[in-house]
Design a protein around this motif. Sequence first.
Motif, mmCIF file in Angstrom:
data_model
loop_
_atom_site.group_PDB
_atom_site.id
_atom_site.type_symbol
_atom_site.label_atom_id
_atom_site.label_comp_id
_atom_site.label_asym_id
_atom_site.label_seq_id
_atom_site.Cartn_x
_atom_site.Cartn_y
_atom_site.Cartn_z
ATOM 1 N N ALA A 17 0.834 -1.208 0.000
ATOM 2 C CA ALA A 17 0.000 0.000 0.000
ATOM 3 C C ALA A 17 0.868 1.256 0.000
ATOM 4 O O ALA A 17 0.585 2.224 -0.724
ATOM 5 N N ALA A 18 1.934 1.266 0.785
ATOM 6 C CA ALA A 18 2.834 2.425 0.825
ATOM 7 C C ALA A 18 3.548 2.604 -0.509
ATOM 8 O O ALA A 18 3.669 3.724 -1.009
ATOM 9 N N ILE A 19 3.997 1.522 -1.095
ATOM 10 C CA ILE A 19 4.697 1.595 -2.377
ATOM 11 C C ILE A 19 3.760 2.091 -3.474
ATOM 12 O O ILE A 19 4.121 2.947 -4.279
ATOM 13 N N SER A 20 2.537 1.603 -3.483
ATOM 14 C CA SER A 20 1.603 2.007 -4.540
ATOM 15 C C SER A 20 1.164 3.473 -4.395
ATOM 16 O O SER A 20 0.747 4.092 -5.364
ATOM 17 N N ALA A 21 1.287 4.032 -3.193
ATOM 18 C CA ALA A 21 0.915 5.431 -2.972
ATOM 19 C C ALA A 21 2.037 6.402 -3.336
ATOM 20 O O ALA A 21 1.810 7.607 -3.411
ATOM 21 N N ALA A 22 3.219 5.883 -3.596
ATOM 22 C CA ALA A 22 4.368 6.741 -3.897
ATOM 23 C C ALA A 22 4.299 7.263 -5.330
ATOM 24 O O ALA A 22 3.695 6.638 -6.201
ATOM 25 N N PRO A 23 4.930 8.403 -5.579
ATOM 26 C CA PRO A 23 4.986 8.922 -6.950
ATOM 27 C C PRO A 23 5.659 7.911 -7.891
ATOM 28 O O PRO A 23 6.537 7.145 -7.479
#
Length: 85
Positions: A17-23
């Motif tokens: 989830a954190a990775i997918s939210a990154a630019p």
Amino acid sequence: MNSVLFISHRGERHQQAAISAAPANFDIFMKRSPSKEEIIALLPGKEFLISERTGDLDADIISAGKDLRLIQRLGSQTHDIDLQA
């Protein structure tokens, strides 16, 4: 591409989830609960270090990050960061 080392205690689902939210222009390498030695070995070439209070960010770790442009601590505590380094 911006190279990021993200040190986390998050489980796989929350890591993704954190990775997918990154630019999109961020290449994120997430490591769960690494040892100090692992962090030092992973830092070369990384421009950003994100930490979720996984232990001390001491002078050894900070000096190993020769390419770092930013160290981001998630949270409000600084007691375990070597601020002089």
